[in-house]
Design an enzyme around this catalytic site. Structure first.
Site, PDB file in Angstrom:
ATOM      1  N   CYS A  17     -27.214 -16.988 -70.422  1.00  0.00           N
ATOM      2  CA  CYS A  17     -26.736 -16.704 -71.779  1.00  0.00           C
ATOM      3  C   CYS A  17     -25.737 -15.551 -71.779  1.00  0.00           C
ATOM      4  O   CYS A  17     -24.732 -15.585 -72.492  1.00  0.00           O
ATOM      5  CB  CYS A  17     -27.887 -16.318 -72.702  1.00  0.00           C
ATOM      6  N   ASP A  18     -26.024 -14.519 -71.029  1.00  0.00           N
ATOM      7  CA  ASP A  18     -25.291 -13.258 -71.207  1.00  0.00           C
ATOM      8  C   ASP A  18     -24.431 -12.822 -70.017  1.00  0.00           C
ATOM      9  O   ASP A  18     -23.699 -11.838 -70.123  1.00  0.00           O
ATOM     10  CB  ASP A  18     -26.296 -12.139 -71.528  1.00  0.00           C
ATOM     11  N   CYS A  53     -31.722 -13.247 -69.893  1.00  0.00           N
ATOM     12  CA  CYS A  53     -31.144 -14.574 -69.621  1.00  0.00           C
ATOM     13  C   CYS A  53     -29.729 -14.442 -69.081  1.00  0.00           C
ATOM     14  O   CYS A  53     -28.783 -14.191 -69.841  1.00  0.00           O
ATOM     15  CB  CYS A  53     -31.162 -15.414 -70.897  1.00  0.00           C
TER      16      CYS A  53
END
Ligand code: NDP
Length: 329
Positions: free
Chosen positions: A136-137, A133
């Protein structure tokens, strides 16, 4: 046999948020957690985009806290997978390996799993430089060298997004043919920090011993040439698989296998779906939590209507001259 008003399948952020809301509405929900209790956030490390945690929070910790919060208001949990769900009867019937549950409403929060390459080092380094993701990261890869695996729209989108942080982004794709739409492909090709490595697969992610990503071993599928490349991060973007096997033939599924909903309502009154199992677009913990909340509220309102119409039916049975008020949906 367990008799419930509300049964929630799945214990990711959609399922646990639904449980918190349903429990606080005194509906004493049951959560069938699934064997990967806590869902996808349990395989990540820092979560920095869930509101309320300015310093970030570990994914597993966030899920433990949500679990405690749901438990505090009276949620009951079963640590097992649902083996079958029968949505053709009322109450609906759910079977696990050891229990049969009869329930007035079902909240499907079974999530989706990112597809992975299936190599050991990828799994071991997940959350330690390997991610599924970028939203997200990506932030953790400022000025880093990263690779994105895949040739679909997700890979193109993630590659372009990662250029906000990374110094260089290389898309690794196993062929020369892209599933990505022309516009997404062109956007990636025309983004200065993005380059492509085609006809190539990752065979190994280094370095399991250091518990961080330091490089990858790649193989050209046409020439079989193998080489090592330096890397700080690897994003796997080869698609998601929604967990909808149990509902095939019972609920409408999209071409990609997601549950088709109107908001969180399915075509069957009393059956709701929330989180990644019905979300092909956003796929975030916070959006899953949002739809989990909506599903619990819809279940609550559905049950209130059901109760009203049952009361009206009873009255009519006692006094047949009366007509029943309200309807089931
Ligand atoms: P897709 O199924 O479209 O693409 C998956 C890609 O991963 C393919 O290139 C496939 O290669 C590759 N792949 C699959 N398995 C492996 C493997 N084991 N090893 C290496 N490569 C592999 O998935 P996406 O997630 O990209 O897209 C899903 C849907 O979501 C699509 O409909 C897409 O259009 C949509 N979407 C739309 C976006 C937008 O419009 N903004 C953004 C993101 C997604 P191969 O082709 O060789 O099989």
């Amino acid at each position: 046999m367990i008799r419930k008003k509300v049964t929630i399948l799945g214990s990711g952020s959609a399922g646990l948020t639904a449980a918190i809301y349903a429990a606080r509405a005194n509906l004493e929900p049951l959560v069938i957690q699934g064997l990967q209790a806590g869902g996808q956030l349990t395989i990540t490390t820092d979560v920095e985009n869930f509101p309320g945690f300015p310093d970030g929070i570990l994914g597993p910790t966030l899920m433990e806290e949500m679990h405690k919060q749901a438990e505090r208001f009276g949620t009951q949990f079963i640590y097992d997978n649902a083996e079958s769900v029968d949505l053709s009867k009322r109450p609906f019937v759910i079977k696990t390996s050891g229990e049969e549950i009869h329930t007035d409403t079902v909240l499907i929060c079974t999530g989706a799993n990112a597809k992975l390459l299936g190599i050991e080092s990828e799994t071991k380094l997940m959350g330690h430089g390997v991610s599924a993701c970028a939203t997200c990261d990506g932030f953790f890869f400022r000025d880093k060298r990263v690779f994105v695996v895949g040739g679909g729209d997700t890979a193109m989108e993630e590659a372009v997004f990662l250029t906000r942080f990374a110094s260089q982004v290389t898309v690794i794709h196993r062929s020369e043919n892209f599933r990505a739409s022309r516009i997404m492909y062109d956007r990636a090709v025309n983004t200065p920090k993005v380059d492509f490595l085609l006809d190539t697969v990752i065979e190994e992610v280094y370095d399991m011993a250091k518990n961080e990503v330091t490089g990858i071993r790649v193989r050209n599928v046409k020439t079989n040439e193998v080489k090592d490349l330096t890397a700080d991060g690897v994003f796997i973007a080869i698609g998601h698989k929604p967990n909808t096997e149990l509902f095939k033939g019972q609920l409408e599924l999209s071409e990609n296998g997601y549950i088709v909903t109107d908001g969180v309502k399915t075509k069957i009154p009393g059956v709701f779906a929330a989180g990644d199992v019905q979300d092909e677009v956003y796929k975030q913990a916070i959006t899953a939590a949002g739809t989990g909340c909506a599903a619990a509220l819809e279940a609550q309102w559905y049950l209130e209507k059901l109760e009203e119409s049952e009361k009206a039916e009873k009255k009519t049975a006692v006094n047949p001259s009366m007509t029943p008020a309200g309807s089931r949906e």
